[in-house]
Design an enzyme around this catalytic site. Sequence first.
Site, mmCIF file in Angstrom:
data_model
loop_
_atom_site.group_PDB
_atom_site.id
_atom_site.type_symbol
_atom_site.label_atom_id
_atom_site.label_comp_id
_atom_site.label_asym_id
_atom_site.label_seq_id
_atom_site.Cartn_x
_atom_site.Cartn_y
_atom_site.Cartn_z
ATOM 1 N N THR A 49 -9.894 -34.183 4.116
ATOM 2 C CA THR A 49 -10.739 -33.551 3.105
ATOM 3 C C THR A 49 -11.416 -34.601 2.245
ATOM 4 O O THR A 49 -12.619 -34.505 1.945
ATOM 5 C CB THR A 49 -9.916 -32.596 2.215
ATOM 6 N N THR B 75 1.547 -35.139 -1.614
ATOM 7 C CA THR B 75 1.366 -34.553 -2.950
ATOM 8 C C THR B 75 2.680 -34.175 -3.621
ATOM 9 O O THR B 75 2.666 -33.669 -4.747
ATOM 10 C CB THR B 75 0.504 -33.287 -2.830
ATOM 11 N N LYS C 247 1.961 -19.566 -9.990
ATOM 12 C CA LYS C 247 2.926 -19.290 -11.056
ATOM 13 C C LYS C 247 2.306 -19.580 -12.415
ATOM 14 O O LYS C 247 2.549 -18.857 -13.384
ATOM 15 C CB LYS C 247 4.186 -20.135 -10.845
ATOM 16 N N TYR D 140 -10.544 7.364 5.569
ATOM 17 C CA TYR D 140 -9.335 8.010 5.067
ATOM 18 C C TYR D 140 -8.284 7.956 6.157
ATOM 19 O O TYR D 140 -8.524 7.427 7.248
ATOM 20 C CB TYR D 140 -9.601 9.448 4.610
ATOM 21 N N HIS E 253 -5.214 14.382 20.331
ATOM 22 C CA HIS E 253 -4.098 14.428 19.390
ATOM 23 C C HIS E 253 -2.880 13.667 19.926
ATOM 24 O O HIS E 253 -1.759 14.186 19.944
ATOM 25 C CB HIS E 253 -3.738 15.872 19.041
ATOM 26 N N GLY F 162 -14.052 16.814 22.328
ATOM 27 C CA GLY F 162 -13.669 16.132 21.094
ATOM 28 C C GLY F 162 -12.551 15.133 21.275
ATOM 29 O O GLY F 162 -11.925 14.701 20.300
ATOM 30 N N ASN G 110 9.655 16.946 23.804
ATOM 31 C CA ASN G 110 9.979 17.089 25.214
ATOM 32 C C ASN G 110 8.697 17.174 26.037
ATOM 33 O O ASN G 110 7.770 17.879 25.652
ATOM 34 C CB ASN G 110 10.813 18.344 25.461
#
Length: 511
Positions: free
Chosen positions: A35, A65, A136, A213, A273, A302, A415
């Site tokens: 970096t 660090t 923190k 939703y 479904h 559908g 079942n």
Amino acid sequence: MKKQALISVSDKTGVCEFAKGLAELGYEILSTGGTATALKNAGIAVTNVSDVTGFPECLDGRVKTLHPKIHAGILAMRSNPEHVETLETLGIDPIDVIAINLYPFKATIQKPGVSLEEAIENIDIGGPTMIRAAAKNYQDVAVVVDPADYTTVLEGLKAGSLDKAARFRLALKVFEHTAAYDALISTYIRKQITDDLPETFTATFEKVQDLRYGENPHQNAIFYREPVGYQGTLAAAKQLHGKELSFNNINDTNGALALLKEFTEPTVVAVKHANPCGVGTAETISEAYARAYEADPVSIFGGILAANREIDAATAEQIAKIFIEVVVAPSYTKEALDILTVKPNIRLLTLDDISRPLSAEMLDYKKVAGGLLVQTIDDQLRTDELKVVTDRAPTEEELKAMEFGWKIVKHVRSNAIVLTTANQTVGVGPGQTNRVGALEIAIRQGGDKVAGSVLASDAFFPFDDCVEAAAAAGVTAIIQPGGSVRDADSIKKCNEHNIAMVFTGMRHFKH
């Protein structure tokens, strides 16, 4: 005291612009490794962390660090006079901005053939420690782990200060980030040791998209995916056309894909479904669709379609005749897209490796109030050999139909009873409180096509009533797990009606 910002990132998206903006606001930029090099190459003045700590990076960069001059600068509470006095006594300047994203552990373990040693070396130590410390102390330190937040932070600082609420949101991102990072590491390491599930269970998922939703309009919902290993699943699909997917679309399409993966020949699965309502196999995908449709032309309306071959014009023309919510396939011809995209609402998805088996390492979750059920996925079909238990063995055609039906009943809610031929469902009886009730639904749905079909049951027959009902409807063969204390009753009844029956030795409850 001077203003300092510490920047050390593996994802360098936008980092030079961010650092330049901080420098223009009077911040001294501290950095390390790659970096620091990138920032210097961009003409930004950088102070190496080792110049602040007075201690060189060591152990191949494992220690950079982890030093009091860094962590005291991060953790000191500016509103606490004793903390401020301590910094002045020790000659430590506060660090007001932290921009860190962690070693790319996820990208590392996704590489083919990655070694454990390489994975371990990509576990970040200093980064998580610093960003957790900064989070923190969020009231005094702005901590950024997501490059998307660079602009927000700069704008706040340019306005005079970043407000407390914004800092708190940034702190939340840190703890979510490190929690996900640690969950990924612990999951990976556990897999190196054992397949057993842990005593404490921690999983992480990544957001794919917001949903309008949930199952119902008053429920909020989001679609998440596993961070690794989701290839070949709906989480990897790309949407080409139509409205955005709903919660129920995703759930149903997932079920269609799971069933589709049982087949290698051209196959179309129709789901409604969460239960299959029609399945067809053939030499072409167009013929397979026709069989899936004809299996139940009422319920498919559908519904969800999953196909394991490219959708061509002939197939698209058939699909376009009715209302279909979702189609998922490996690809579509241009002609097929021209036909289907005339419908504005149909959702067209592509999934390149649609036939890819689900990873055996995947887990299946079922949420219950106050807890979570976790199990390995059901990635098996049956024991090695089918056991013929009746006087009459099944014919070759009946065996093909049994194999076909057994693949399907595995994916029907218990079942479950499925009636089939060798390449088409005849009747599906899902999710009933008793097995004979499921059979009655399948028979009623199949109508005059039931005679000559075979029956697949996801679990054993507790009584011989299913055999009696099947015989009366013209079923010629039955495949079921076996294992009931009353198996002999069902076998006897099959023999009385010249029905062939085989046991698989494996059940497939799906609740």
